[in-house]
Design an enzyme around this catalytic site. Structure first.
Site, short mmCIF file in Angstrom:
data_model
loop_
_atom_site.label_atom_id
_atom_site.label_comp_id
_atom_site.label_asym_id
_atom_site.label_seq_id
_atom_site.Cartn_x
_atom_site.Cartn_y
_atom_site.Cartn_z
N ASN A 1 0.87 -1.17 0.00
CA ASN A 1 0.00 0.00 0.00
C ASN A 1 0.91 1.22 0.00
O ASN A 1 1.49 1.58 1.02
CB ASN A 1 -0.89 -0.03 1.26
CG ASN A 1 -1.76 1.19 1.37
OD1 ASN A 1 -1.86 2.00 0.43
ND2 ASN A 1 -2.42 1.34 2.52
N LYS B 1 0.13 4.24 -0.37
CA LYS B 1 -0.51 5.44 0.19
C LYS B 1 -0.20 6.66 -0.70
O LYS B 1 -0.13 6.52 -1.91
CB LYS B 1 -0.08 5.65 1.65
CG LYS B 1 -0.29 4.38 2.48
CD LYS B 1 -0.11 4.58 3.96
CE LYS B 1 -0.29 3.25 4.67
NZ LYS B 1 -0.18 3.36 6.13
N HIS C 1 -9.55 1.30 4.56
CA HIS C 1 -8.31 1.46 5.31
C HIS C 1 -8.55 2.39 6.49
O HIS C 1 -9.34 3.33 6.40
CB HIS C 1 -7.22 2.04 4.39
CG HIS C 1 -5.87 2.00 5.02
ND1 HIS C 1 -5.46 2.94 5.95
CD2 HIS C 1 -4.85 1.11 4.91
CE1 HIS C 1 -4.24 2.62 6.37
NE2 HIS C 1 -3.84 1.52 5.75
N GLU D 1 -6.96 4.75 7.68
CA GLU D 1 -6.72 6.18 7.42
C GLU D 1 -7.95 6.81 6.76
O GLU D 1 -8.27 7.96 7.03
CB GLU D 1 -5.46 6.34 6.56
CG GLU D 1 -4.21 6.08 7.39
CD GLU D 1 -3.03 5.50 6.61
OE1 GLU D 1 -3.03 5.55 5.37
OE2 GLU D 1 -2.11 4.96 7.27
N GLU E 1 -5.63 -4.86 10.31
CA GLU E 1 -4.57 -3.89 10.55
C GLU E 1 -4.84 -3.12 11.84
O GLU E 1 -5.61 -2.15 11.85
CB GLU E 1 -4.51 -2.88 9.39
CG GLU E 1 -4.23 -3.52 8.05
CD GLU E 1 -3.68 -2.50 7.07
OE1 GLU E 1 -2.56 -2.72 6.58
OE2 GLU E 1 -4.33 -1.47 6.84
N GLY F 1 2.36 2.22 10.70
CA GLY F 1 3.32 3.31 10.55
C GLY F 1 3.99 3.71 11.84
O GLY F 1 4.66 4.74 11.91
N SER G 1 3.23 -2.24 10.22
CA SER G 1 4.69 -2.32 10.41
C SER G 1 5.28 -3.69 10.06
O SER G 1 6.21 -4.17 10.72
CB SER G 1 5.07 -1.91 11.83
OG SER G 1 4.67 -0.58 12.09
P1 PGA Z 1 2.72 0.20 7.59
O1 PGA Z 1 1.27 0.45 6.94
O2 PGA Z 1 3.24 -1.09 7.03
O3 PGA Z 1 3.53 1.38 7.18
O4 PGA Z 1 2.51 0.13 9.08
C1 PGA Z 1 0.39 -0.61 6.74
C2 PGA Z 1 -0.90 -0.13 6.15
O5 PGA Z 1 -1.37 0.95 6.55
O6 PGA Z 1 -1.47 -0.77 5.26
#
Ligand code: PGA
Length: 249
Positions: A9, A11, A94, A96, A166, A172, A212
């Site tokens: 992803n 983003k 997601h 976010e 997630e 992140g 992560s």
């Molecule tokens: P990350 O993000 O691996 O940077 O923690 C995962 C995601 O949001 O899909």
């Protein structure tokens, strides 16, 4: 047998040229028995799809789509726009988007229906905040996200989905759920799915872990019985790291 899936992803990251180099570096590295999916920004979908053309093991996903077919929705992208450029996967829900765009379970239900109606495979994201985890209600919270957005589906449609668990506190942040925490949730979700549908549907459902994931922890996470792969943010932006994660099954 469930598929091994390594999904990236991106983003809102990378220039066009950086994205092109990354897609080429992933596409040209063959990894047996793993489906790789790259979730790229809208303006890069066509080019990324072209780079991966003819490669059955690498697919491109959009990171979102609108919940209406078409119309006066300035700035939005419809499912038929995605299919018209040969896209087969879409990330939905997601955390976010749930947080910043206030997408809720009801809206996501609409998006899932529309995606499936257009033969797009949703990668449906779910997960709990740190507060919910601390309260001990994480399993019921995430189970409820599935119930409210997905359990209206007929079994044959549910079987088309990919689910990504997630935990928000691990996205992140560098803090990863332990393999045991991931396994606990994935097994609970699978049991929840079996309770609503049946064991065969539950056993066939791919459930990815996200939060992560990196080369150093991917093998152990993917080695858990109910973890079928990962949805990877930060580490999917570096060709070597992501290719290493793809080889971690
Ligand atoms: P990350 O993000 O691996 O940077 O923690 C995962 C995601 O949001 O899909």
């Amino acid at each position: 047998m469930r598929k091994n899936i390594a999904a990236g992803n991106w983003k809102m990251n990378l220039s066009f040229d950086e994205g092109k180099a990354l897609a080429e570096g992933v596409q040209s590295t063959f990894v047996d028995n793993v489906l790789t999916i790259l979730g790229v920004p809208y303006p890069y979908l066509v080019s990324a799809n072209k780079i991966c053309e003819g490669n059955d093991s690498v697919a491109i996903a959009a990171q979102n789509m609108h919940h209406m077919e078409k119309g006066a929705y300035t700035g939005e992208v419809s499912p038929s726009m995605l299919t018209s450029i040969g896209i087969h996967y879409v990330i939905l829900g997601h955390s976010e988007r749930r947080e910043y765009q206030k997408e809720d379970n009801q809206l996501l239900k609409q998006k899932v229906d529309l995606a499936l109606a257009h033969h797009l495979t949703p990668i449906f994201c779910c997960g709990e905040s740190l507060d919910i985890r601390k309260s001990g209600n994480h399993i019921s919270h995430v189970s409820n996200q599935l119930s409210e957005s997905l359990f209206h589906l007929a079994a044959a449609d549910f079987a088309k989905l990919i689910i990504a668990y997630e935990p928000i506190w691990a996205i992140g942040t560098g803090e990863t759920a332990s393999p045991a925490q991931a396994q606990e949730m994935h097994a609970a979700l699978r049991a929840h799915i079996a309770g609503h549908y049946d064991d065969q549907i539950a056993q066939g459902c791919s459930i990815l872990y996200g939060g992560s994931v990196k080369p150093a922890n991917a093998k152990e996470l993917f080695g858990q019985t109910d973890v079928d792969g990962g949805l990877v943010g930060g580490a999917s932006l570096k060709t070597d790291d992501f290719n290493q994660i793809r080889k971690s099954f």
